[in-house]
Design a protein around this motif. Structure first.
Motif, PDB file in Angstrom:
ATOM      1  N   PHE A   8       0.841  -1.196   0.000  1.00 57.30           N
ATOM      2  CA  PHE A   8       0.000   0.000   0.000  1.00 57.30           C
ATOM      3  C   PHE A   8       0.875   1.245   0.000  1.00 57.30           C
ATOM      4  N   ALA A   9       1.860   1.299   0.892  1.00 59.09           N
ATOM      5  CA  ALA A   9       2.745   2.461   0.981  1.00 59.09           C
ATOM      6  C   ALA A   9       3.582   2.610  -0.292  1.00 59.09           C
ATOM      7  N   LYS A  10       4.080   1.492  -0.811  1.00 63.16           N
ATOM      8  CA  LYS A  10       4.907   1.528  -2.026  1.00 63.16           C
ATOM      9  C   LYS A  10       4.114   2.054  -3.215  1.00 63.16           C
ATOM     10  N   THR A  11       2.859   1.626  -3.343  1.00 58.38           N
ATOM     11  CA  THR A  11       2.035   2.065  -4.466  1.00 58.38           C
ATOM     12  C   THR A  11       1.733   3.551  -4.379  1.00 58.38           C
ATOM     13  N   LEU A  12       1.379   4.029  -3.180  1.00 58.39           N
ATOM     14  CA  LEU A  12       1.090   5.456  -3.027  1.00 58.39           C
ATOM     15  C   LEU A  12       2.313   6.311  -3.348  1.00 58.39           C
ATOM     16  N   ARG A  13       3.482   5.849  -2.943  1.00 56.83           N
ATOM     17  CA  ARG A  13       4.702   6.598  -3.267  1.00 56.83           C
ATOM     18  C   ARG A  13       4.938   6.629  -4.778  1.00 56.83           C
ATOM     19  N   SER A  14       4.695   5.504  -5.440  1.00 55.90           N
ATOM     20  CA  SER A  14       5.009   5.413  -6.869  1.00 55.90           C
ATOM     21  C   SER A  14       4.098   6.265  -7.728  1.00 55.90           C
ATOM     22  N   ILE A  15       2.859   6.496  -7.295  1.00 56.47           N
ATOM     23  CA  ILE A  15       1.934   7.262  -8.126  1.00 56.47           C
ATOM     24  C   ILE A  15       1.734   8.689  -7.633  1.00 56.47           C
ATOM     25  N   SER A  16       2.345   9.048  -6.531  1.00 57.20           N
ATOM     26  CA  SER A  16       2.223  10.423  -6.038  1.00 57.20           C
ATOM     27  C   SER A  16       3.201  11.322  -6.786  1.00 57.20           C
TER      28      SER A  16
END
Length: 515
Positions: free
Chosen positions: A270-278
């Motif tokens: 969850f954290a990795k995905t939010l970082r990648s698309i922010s």
């Protein structure tokens, strides 16, 4: 002067999410991290939505591959040149080579409208079965991304195998498998793309796929015309091989939904995905401590079996009422949406131009929804469009002039397309995250169930237009009335659990009652 319609951009550094000590809901977290639709999110949404392009091609490819070719009597024939099934076979010939259509290649010209209609219906039957079997996998075990990739790959590979068919039974079997695979494509693409952005952009992002679908539809007459006179197998190869390549690329380039990762308890992903698309300026603020301190994790959300989401939808009276209502509406819209293009051969107008006009009419329909989605009342817009489509479809039966026929048919089809786009967005807003994909899948099932009858009704309409466009018009108008049983959702926040949805609804009712 400020641009009233700015292009998607990255969030400036001044808008980076603050690390606060109180726990946030998922929706608050999404808004803080990716509330503005940046370039990365826009790329993701566009790539995901491109699945609609290939989906449209397989939905309507039978308009050309299963078409009954034109024919002519031999100059030496003494038989009346009226009914192909009542004159000797050696007294007539096809205008084009027999391999241009499955009808002529496998001598199905006298098999009857029911048989030839069922060949096209097999694809939609596969969609129907696949939807029931696969619909909950995106909510439970596989997730949105993996389900999308699997569906695209199964549809495209079976499409390639369809081109290798040696008889009608192989053709029918592979078309069933293709439909089985594509059954969850549009659902997963719609849900995944809208869950990668904040509330402000979800309606607009959801419309991207609705733009890609008519472009895919519009590409079919072009490809068919360029391959005119060639084997129908070539049309399958030209549409399915690129779809295989797209499926592989999507597996490596598309991100999973952060909302789905959240309700599955996959904190690191969850954290990795939010970082990648922010936005790049935001990533330094999205530390592990931010997610550990600020997000509330609910253990009871983590365990779900394959059909638990369907059980949740059916055990609550309000979810069952909403689901049943949107499915009835979807059935009526689906019958018209999939049936009308297949019935174009019944009108006194050129088939290629008829398909081009019907495909092209989807683009202004989609653009209308794109720009007005924030202003449109969901309920009464769908109701008005369904009734309008029904009226013009019925009127199409009564006129004889071919120019007016196609004009009335286009207005009816435009209304059905717009209603379908709007009811998809509406269903997204009616159900919480934990069952959203399954609810949209069930709507798609109803749409496809209506589409299952489309080819048979269109084939029957070759003898009597009322049996096609008359039935389409009555069905969509009557089914559209069921939208009045649903609540309005314009501008509403996405909720994540059944309990949260019920709490918000109770609070809204109490507030109205108090007032």
């Amino acid at each position: 002067m400020t641009d009233p319609n700015p292009l998607p951009r990255d969030t400036p550094e001044s808008e980076s999410p603050r690390i606060v000590e109180q726990q946030l809901s998922l929706d608050d977290t999404i808004e803080r991290c990716i509330g503005n639709c940046g370039r990365i999110q826009f790329f993701q949404a566009t790539l995901i939505s491109f699945a609609y392009f290939f989906d449209a091609q397989q939905c309507f490819i039978s308009v050309f591959t299963d078409a009954e070719p034109t024919w002519h009597c031999n100059s030496l024939s003494n038989s009346p040149c009226k009914n192909i099934c009542r004159i000797p076979r050696d007294s007539w010939n096809w205008d084009l080579p027999a391999h241009t259509s499955i009808i002529s290649e496998w001598s199905l010209e006298c098999s009857g409208s029911v048989i030839t209609g069922l060949l096209a219906s097999t694809f939609y039957l596969g969609c129907l079965v696949g939807g029931f079997v696969l619909s909950t996998l995106a909510d439970s075990s596989l997730g949105r991304k993996n389900m999308l990739v699997l569906s695209c790959l199964l549809m495209s590979v079976s499409g390639v195998l369809t081109a290798l068919s040696t008889n009608v039974w192989m053709y029918t079997a592979f078309r069933f498998i293709s439909g089985f695979g594509r059954s969850t494509i549009t659902t997963c693409a719609l849900v995944l793309s809208t869950e990668l952005v904040g509330k402000k952009w979800r309606g607009n992002v959801g419309i991207i796929g609705f733009i890609c679908f008519p472009i895919g539809f519009l590409s079919l007459p072009g490809i068919a015309y360029l391959t005119k006179g060639s084997s129908w197998r070539l049309l399958y190869m030209w549409t399915c091989v690129p779809a295989v390549v797209y499926s592989v690329l999507s597996y490596f380039l598309v991100c999973e939904s952060p909302r789905w990762l959240y309700i599955k308890g996959r904190k690191e992903d969850f954290a990795k995905t939010l970082r990648s698309i922010s936005a790049p300026a935001n990533r330094s603020s999205l530390t592990n401590s931010f997610f550990d301190k600020c997000i509330k994790w609910e253990d009871e959300w983590l365990e779900t079996d394959l059909y638990s989401t369907i059980k949740i939808l059916l055990q609550k009276s309000w979810t069952l009422r909403r689901l049943a209502s949107v499915m009835v509406v979807g059935f009526g819209v689906g019958m018209s949406y999939y049936g009308m293009p297949l019935g174009l051969g019944n009108l006194a107008f050129d088939l290629y131009w008829s398909v081009v006009f019907n495909a092209f009419i989807e683009i202004p329909s989609t653009l209308l929804i794109f720009f007005l989605i924030g202003k449109l009342n969901r309920k009464f817009s769908i109701l008005g469009l369904a009734i309008l489509s029904g009226i013009f479809s019925l009127t199409c039966v009564l006129v004889r002039w071919k120019g007016m026929q196609i004009g009335l048919e286009l207005i009816s089809f435009f209304s059905a397309v717009t209603a379908l786009d709007l009811v998809m967005i509406y269903t997204l807003e009616l159900f919480p995250t934990c069952v959203r994909n399954s609810a949209v899948s069930m709507l798609r099932q109803a749409v496809l169930f209506g589409g299952l009858f489309g080819p048979v009704i269109a084939a029957a309409g070759r003898q009597n237009r009322f049996l096609s466009y008359g039935v389409f018009g009555i069905t969509i108008a009557v089914c559209g009335l069921f939208v009045t049983l649903l609540p309005e959702t314009r501008g509403r926040t996405f909720y994540d659990t059944i309990d949260e949805e019920e709490r918000k609804n109770r609070a809204l009712i109490d507030g109205v009652d108090t007032a």
